[in-house]
Scaffold this motif. Structure first.
Motif, PDB file in Angstrom:
ATOM      1  N   THR A  58      16.433  76.530  53.414  1.00  0.00           N
ATOM      2  CA  THR A  58      17.456  76.077  54.359  1.00  0.00           C
ATOM      3  C   THR A  58      18.831  76.593  53.959  1.00  0.00           C
ATOM      4  O   THR A  58      19.598  77.086  54.797  1.00  0.00           O
ATOM      5  CB  THR A  58      17.481  74.539  54.426  1.00  0.00           C
ATOM      6  OG1 THR A  58      16.192  74.072  54.825  1.00  0.00           O
ATOM      7  CG2 THR A  58      18.521  74.045  55.423  1.00  0.00           C
ATOM      8  N   ILE A  59      19.131  76.485  52.678  1.00  0.00           N
ATOM      9  CA  ILE A  59      20.446  76.913  52.179  1.00  0.00           C
ATOM     10  C   ILE A  59      20.598  78.434  52.290  1.00  0.00           C
ATOM     11  O   ILE A  59      21.630  78.937  52.738  1.00  0.00           O
ATOM     12  CB  ILE A  59      20.652  76.440  50.728  1.00  0.00           C
ATOM     13  CG1 ILE A  59      20.741  74.904  50.699  1.00  0.00           C
ATOM     14  CG2 ILE A  59      21.903  77.060  50.117  1.00  0.00           C
ATOM     15  CD1 ILE A  59      20.658  74.311  49.321  1.00  0.00           C
ATOM     16  N   ALA A  60      19.544  79.161  51.896  1.00  0.00           N
ATOM     17  CA  ALA A  60      19.600  80.620  51.994  1.00  0.00           C
ATOM     18  C   ALA A  60      19.775  81.058  53.442  1.00  0.00           C
ATOM     19  O   ALA A  60      20.559  81.966  53.744  1.00  0.00           O
ATOM     20  CB  ALA A  60      18.330  81.227  51.405  1.00  0.00           C
ATOM     21  N   SER A  61      19.072  80.391  54.348  1.00  0.00           N
ATOM     22  CA  SER A  61      19.185  80.712  55.773  1.00  0.00           C
ATOM     23  C   SER A  61      20.598  80.454  56.272  1.00  0.00           C
ATOM     24  O   SER A  61      21.152  81.239  57.046  1.00  0.00           O
ATOM     25  CB  SER A  61      18.176  79.885  56.572  1.00  0.00           C
ATOM     26  OG  SER A  61      18.314  80.112  57.953  1.00  0.00           O
ATOM     27  N   TYR A  62      21.200  79.357  55.812  1.00  0.00           N
ATOM     28  CA  TYR A  62      22.575  79.023  56.196  1.00  0.00           C
ATOM     29  C   TYR A  62      23.529  80.137  55.760  1.00  0.00           C
ATOM     30  O   TYR A  62      24.500  80.454  56.461  1.00  0.00           O
ATOM     31  CB  TYR A  62      22.987  77.695  55.564  1.00  0.00           C
ATOM     32  CG  TYR A  62      24.411  77.289  55.833  1.00  0.00           C
ATOM     33  CD1 TYR A  62      24.750  76.588  56.988  1.00  0.00           C
ATOM     34  CD2 TYR A  62      25.429  77.604  54.925  1.00  0.00           C
ATOM     35  CE1 TYR A  62      26.064  76.216  57.245  1.00  0.00           C
ATOM     36  CE2 TYR A  62      26.744  77.232  55.179  1.00  0.00           C
ATOM     37  CZ  TYR A  62      27.054  76.539  56.331  1.00  0.00           C
ATOM     38  OH  TYR A  62      28.354  76.177  56.570  1.00  0.00           O
ATOM     39  N   LEU A  63      23.232  80.735  54.601  1.00  0.00           N
ATOM     40  CA  LEU A  63      24.075  81.811  54.068  1.00  0.00           C
ATOM     41  C   LEU A  63      23.702  83.174  54.659  1.00  0.00           C
ATOM     42  O   LEU A  63      24.334  84.183  54.350  1.00  0.00           O
ATOM     43  CB  LEU A  63      23.968  81.852  52.544  1.00  0.00           C
ATOM     44  CG  LEU A  63      24.483  80.604  51.810  1.00  0.00           C
ATOM     45  CD1 LEU A  63      24.187  80.691  50.322  1.00  0.00           C
ATOM     46  CD2 LEU A  63      25.981  80.391  52.041  1.00  0.00           C
ATOM     47  N   GLY A  64      22.648  83.187  55.498  1.00  0.00           N
ATOM     48  CA  GLY A  64      22.280  84.410  56.200  1.00  0.00           C
ATOM     49  C   GLY A  64      21.210  85.243  55.526  1.00  0.00           C
ATOM     50  O   GLY A  64      21.097  86.446  55.800  1.00  0.00           O
TER      51      GLY A  64
END
Length: 202
Positions: A58-64
């Motif tokens: 989720t966090i990695a996705s938020y950062l793109g």
């Protein structure tokens, strides 16, 4: 008997109430990988991670970004290691119970990623208020996170004593809002009682 100087005591968690032996720091590993992908580290990266309520993906996705499967597996192993080796300092739980028995309201206020906060909360006894950065969406020393637990406690800042191990987050931030605050030096063998006694006996 003189009137108590405080109605409540608020605590930082990691380094104050709980420690992690030989932490593997999986989030640092993720940030290192992101840097290798060409992403420039940002000053607020740590704050972003701790204010998002989600897992690594989720966090990695938020950062793109999308994490490679082997890295994700390694990070999850590191996380399980940290959660397994997380424990309360010897005096933490007895002190919290004693303060509750004496009639103090208790809060915790911590900058923490979701799995660390959830595990820590399961280790500690039930308290009156919780201000986790991943739930509040803000990190210490942002006044928002302190106001979050003050509202839960129904206390004014001058009625609360804050204890933690970081000057900016646990002393300067609370004091700026009007709380009393004191740092604890666990690495020097200082106990919660050492820090609390001078304040609670006033």
């Amino acid at each position: 008997m003189s009137k108590r100087p405080y109605k409540a005591v608020a605590f930082d968690v990691f380094g104050t109430l709980i420690e992690i032996k030989n932490s593997q720091s999986p989030y640092k590993k993720m940030m290192k990988w992101l840097k290798q992908q060409g992403r420039k580290p940002q000053p607020n990266d740590a704050a972003t991670i701790m204010s998002l309520d989600g897992d690594f993906e989720t966090i990695a996705s938020y950062l793109g970004y999308q994490l490679p499967v082997p890295l994700l597996a390694e990070m999850n192993d590191d996380l399980q290691h940290d959660l397994k080796h997380m424990h309360a300092f010897e005096d933490s739980i007895p002190t919290l119970i004693e303060l509750k028995n004496l009639g103090y309201k208790l809060a915790i206020c911590s900058n923490a990623a979701t799995p660390y906060g959830e595990r820590a909360q399961s280790i500690l006894p039930p308290l009156d208020a919780y201000a986790w950065s991943f739930k509040v969406g803000a990190n210490k020393p942002d006044p928002t996170i302190y106001r979050y637990f003050l509202n839960q406690l129904k206390c004014q800042p001058n009625e609360v004593l804050f204890i933690g191990d970081t000057q900016l987050a646990d002393v300067d931030g609370p004091k700026k809002l009007g709380m009393s605050a004191q740092i604890i030096h666990r690495k020097n063998g200082e106990s919660l009682l050492d820090v609390l006694q001078p304040f609670l006996k006033k």
